[in-house]
Scaffold this motif. Structure first.
Motif: not given
Length: 789
Positions: A8-23
């Motif tokens: 996900l980090q490779k394709y999404i710029k400024n991605i949130k943390s794993a915990e926030d992404t899960a939320k």
């Protein structure tokens, strides 16, 4: 489903943390059950190199190794593995590390120890001892995990060396079964962009293969294989896969093998499209897609031999079966380290057909799991192009030779009306057209005139309400202000069926019956316990299990099963159910509702309890005129001499009384079991009877008792009816208050005690009136047969 946060980090710029992404996924798309931090399993486990290997002086099978884990630190480890070599890269569990010790279920903590009187300060690990058995399978159970092929510095944490330093988002599959497009990394990436109010700017690979020579594949079953693509590629080699491909595979707990194998798995877990690579030199031509022949056998990649049926989809050449309809492939056609030419396969198979194959052969694969979700046809070209582009990126001299695409019925475009007023009304919001279209465009829905063009991968979008749900979902249900809906309030007319369902549940729950919802299915074993069989029942063509093979014709068998399971917890147990049963009439399946209950009875004679329960229930649904009659033809589970029918308005509406003792014994129940089963369709015709108002008498009511002795074969209800007809003007009510049976004193007979209530609207009744009435009653009852006591 497992999603790699690193991908996900490779394709999404400024991605949130794993915990926030899960939320975000939980609030907008699907439940994230768990975030697995891979590195937590590898604490105090580092990459090291063996500098010295010597024999153990006290054990022939052991070696004493000096292992470099830091520039100036070597540690001594006693080890018994067979493949130890100097300068070998290894995984070293230092003191304090948690490892699995020789097949034990629970991990152990490493401590300094002496093995045959030689100190050991850690452990050189096999793959299974540090949870890497799947990713790095050992050739021999006595071998350590050889990491010499990885160029890493000593002391590097092992999770970084073996690409296990990821956070894995485990998404609940059940929440997205209606969304097959979400079962992969690329679709989850698209979803996260949409949640962030951005559009995923990603172009799928789309290589034009139309100029290649046609492979001339024949598809005989286009109704179940809607699209089938083959591409021949030459001058390939099976090299090691690049790290970004391994990352996707490891997130799904799939071992990396070689590029030609990994690319199929990469297509599956990154794009969610199963593909397969055949060794082209192992295939004879004239490829055909057909149903299997009943006698055909097939040796699969898992070394198992399967005998096929005429309902299985196969891909075959002139001599043999190459694959079993995207369930599993022929072992001998698999690619190997000597493969030079390949056939890449991409297709779409009917979900129901391959599921039947799986259920019959019990072969479960990830590819099958994809097709069960009913994937779309539009992406096969992109997925095939993905594999070709990866081959071109990693192999310089490949050659595209021939191609075939059998796609007779192309997927049609789907349009849904764009109705902003409807969207705002159903969601309770006030979106502008610009805001609504911004959300929809991020979901790849395109407005053309006043309609929305639905992306071909969104098979779940069919109605305007689905569009409203998409907008509400991306906005976030928690961000929508609660409002009172605008609805028209008018009287709702309720059918008798609805009222009976409601009143039945209210009544029986109020008298301590448990409301049950049992399976709609039975099997031979259950019917045998009820002294019956499944011969006249409706069989399931695709039974879910051996316990659910036929549709039920009665609610009693499953209620008996519920009694059996709960009798240890409740000694006085009463259960009821109101649900559908299924019968064949004139070769058609007829569904209708039945109301049934069963109850444990400790009394020898529970007649009054049963009668009062039924009487009070009938009063609850406004039935006042009914009788109990003998019945000759009874179901197998009933006690023939203790079963009666209920008659309302001269119509039998079903049966009551006692379960056969053999049936009770079959369910391990010692108590007597009373039951009631009634056809709701018949019940609704006689329920909610109109009641005529009666004048209230101002004169005193009297009562007297009469006792009659009758043959047991005679009907009690007929005696009661004879009494009621004697003088309907003054007889208010007749109650049967006692039944007496004694074979010594009254052989073959029973004594019935009735209380007759009398009252006049005109005057007070005297003894003469009472005597005249008794004489009239005796005359009427004499016509039935009686003996007054």
């Amino acid at each position: 489903m497992k999603i790699s946060y690193k991908v996900l980090q490779k394709y999404i710029k400024n991605i949130k943390s794993a915990e926030d992404t899960a939320k975000d996924l939980v609030m907008h798309t699907a439940e994230v059950e768990e975030i697995i931090e891979e590195k937590s399993s590898f604490e105090n486990i580092v990459y090291g190199k063996i500098k010295q290997v010597e024999n153990h002086e006290n054990a022939d099978s052991l070696k004493v190794c000096m292992v470099d884990v830091w520039e100036k630190e070597d540690i001594q480890i006693v080890c018994g593995w067979s493949n130890l070599e100097i300068w070998q890269g290894v995984a070293v569990a230092k003191i304090g590390a948690s490892v699995l010790w020789h097949g034990q279920w629970e991990p152990v903590i490493m401590k300094k120890t002496a093995i045959r009187w030689v100190d050991s300060y850690g452990m050189i690990c096999a793959s299974e001892e540090i949870w890497l058995k799947t990713e790095f399978p050992a050739k021999d159970e006595k071998e350590i995990l050889d990491l010499s092929f990885i160029d890493a510095k000593t002391w590097t944490w092992i999770d970084e060396v073996v690409w296990k330093d990821d956070s894995i988002l485990e998404i609940d599959n059940k929440a997205i079964n209606h969304r097959p497009d979400l079962f992969s990394h690329i679709w989850i990436i698209r979803e996260i962009y949409a949640i962030s109010w951005e559009k995923f700017d990603f172009e799928y690979q789309n290589i034009d293969f139309s100029n290649l020579w046609d492979l001339k594949i024949k598809n005989e079953i286009t109704n179940v294989v809607s699209r089938y693509m083959w591409l021949r590629v030459e001058n390939v080699s099976n090299i090691e896969s690049p790290e970004y491909i391994k990352q996707v595979l490891f997130s799904a707990s799939i071992a990396s093998k070689w590029l030609l194998i990994d690319l199929s798995n990469y297509s599956l877990y990154f794009y969610w499209q199963p593909t397969h690579c055949f060794d082209a030199d192992k295939i004879d031509w004239n490829i055909i897609i057909r149903y299997a022949k009943a006698w055909e056998k097939f040796v699969a990649l898992n070394d198992s031999e399967y005998e096929l049926s005429s309902e299985d989809i196969v891909i075959a050449d002139d001599k043999k079966v190459l694959a079993l309809g995207w369930v599993i492939w022929w072992k001998s056609s698999a690619v190997s380290d000597t493969t030079k030419n390949i056939i890449i396969e991409s297709a779409n198979f009917d979900q129901a057909t391959i599921r039947k194959t799986w259920k019959r052969l019990w072969v479960r694969t990830d590819s099958l799991n994809v097709f069960e979700k009913d994937i779309v046809n539009g992406m096969q070209q992109a997925w095939l192009s993905l594999i070709v582009s990866e081959l071109q990126k990693n192999l310089k001299d490949i050659k595209l030779v021939s191609f075939s695409d059998i796609y007779p019925n192309k997927q049609k475009e789907v349009f849904i009306d764009f109705d902003l007023e409807f969207i705002n009304k159903i969601v309770g919001t006030n979106y502008s057209e610009k805001e609504a279209l911004k959300i929809l465009e991020n979901l790849w829905l395109k407005k053309i005139d006043n309609k929305l063009l639905i992306p071909f991968w969104r098979k779940d979008l069919n109605f305007k309400a689905d569009i409203a749900e998409e907008i509400a979902r991306i906005t976030g249900y928690n961000n929508i202000v609660s409002t009172i809906p605008e609805i028209n309030m008018w009287a709702v007319s309720q059918t008798n069926t609805y009222k009976i369902k409601l009143d039945s549940r209210n009544y029986f729950s109020s008298v301590w019956f448990f409301d049950m919802y049992t399976y709609s299915f039975v099997n031979q074993e259950l019917m045998a316990k009820c002294l019956s069989n499944v011969n006249n029942l409706i069989p399931m063509k695709n039974a879910l299990s051996e316990e659910l093979t036929h549709l039920r014709w009665s609610l009693i068998p499953n209620l008996m099963l519920s009694l059996e399971k709960n009798i240890n917890e409740y000694k006085s147990l009463k259960l009821f159910e109101l649900e559908k049963v299924f019968n064949l009439k004139w070769n058609k399946i007829v569904e209708n509702y039945n109301l049934s209950w069963v109850m444990l009875v400790e009394k020898d004679i529970a007649y009054y309890d049963i009668q009062n329960t039924i009487k009070n229930f009938f009063r609850f649904i406004w039935i006042y005129n009914y009788s109990f009659e003998n019945i000759e033809d009874t179901p197998s589970y009933t006690h023939k001499w203790r079963t009666a029918s209920i008659k309302v308005r001269w119509q039998n509406i079903w049966i009551i009384w006692e379960i056969h003792p053999k049936v009770a014994n079959n369910f391990s129940i010692d108590s007597r079991i009373w039951f009631f089963e009634i056809d709701v369709e018949l019940l609704e015709k006689v329920a909610y009877q109109t009641i005529k108002a009666k004048d209230i008498s101002s004169f005193q009511e009297n009562n007297f008792d009469l006792n009659f002795v009758i043959d047991k074969e005679n009907s009690t209800s007929k005696i009661k009816q004879a009494i009621e007809k004697s003088d309907s003007k003054i007889i208010n009510k007749v109650d049967l208050i006692d039944i007496y049976e004694n074979e010594e004193k009254l052989p073959g007979k029973r004594s019935l005690l009735f209380t007759i209530y009398i009252q006049s609207l005109e005057r007070t009744l005297d003894d003469k009136d009472k005597a005249n009435l008794i004489n009239e009653i005796i005359k009427n009852v004499a016509k039935v047969w009686w003996e007054l006591r």
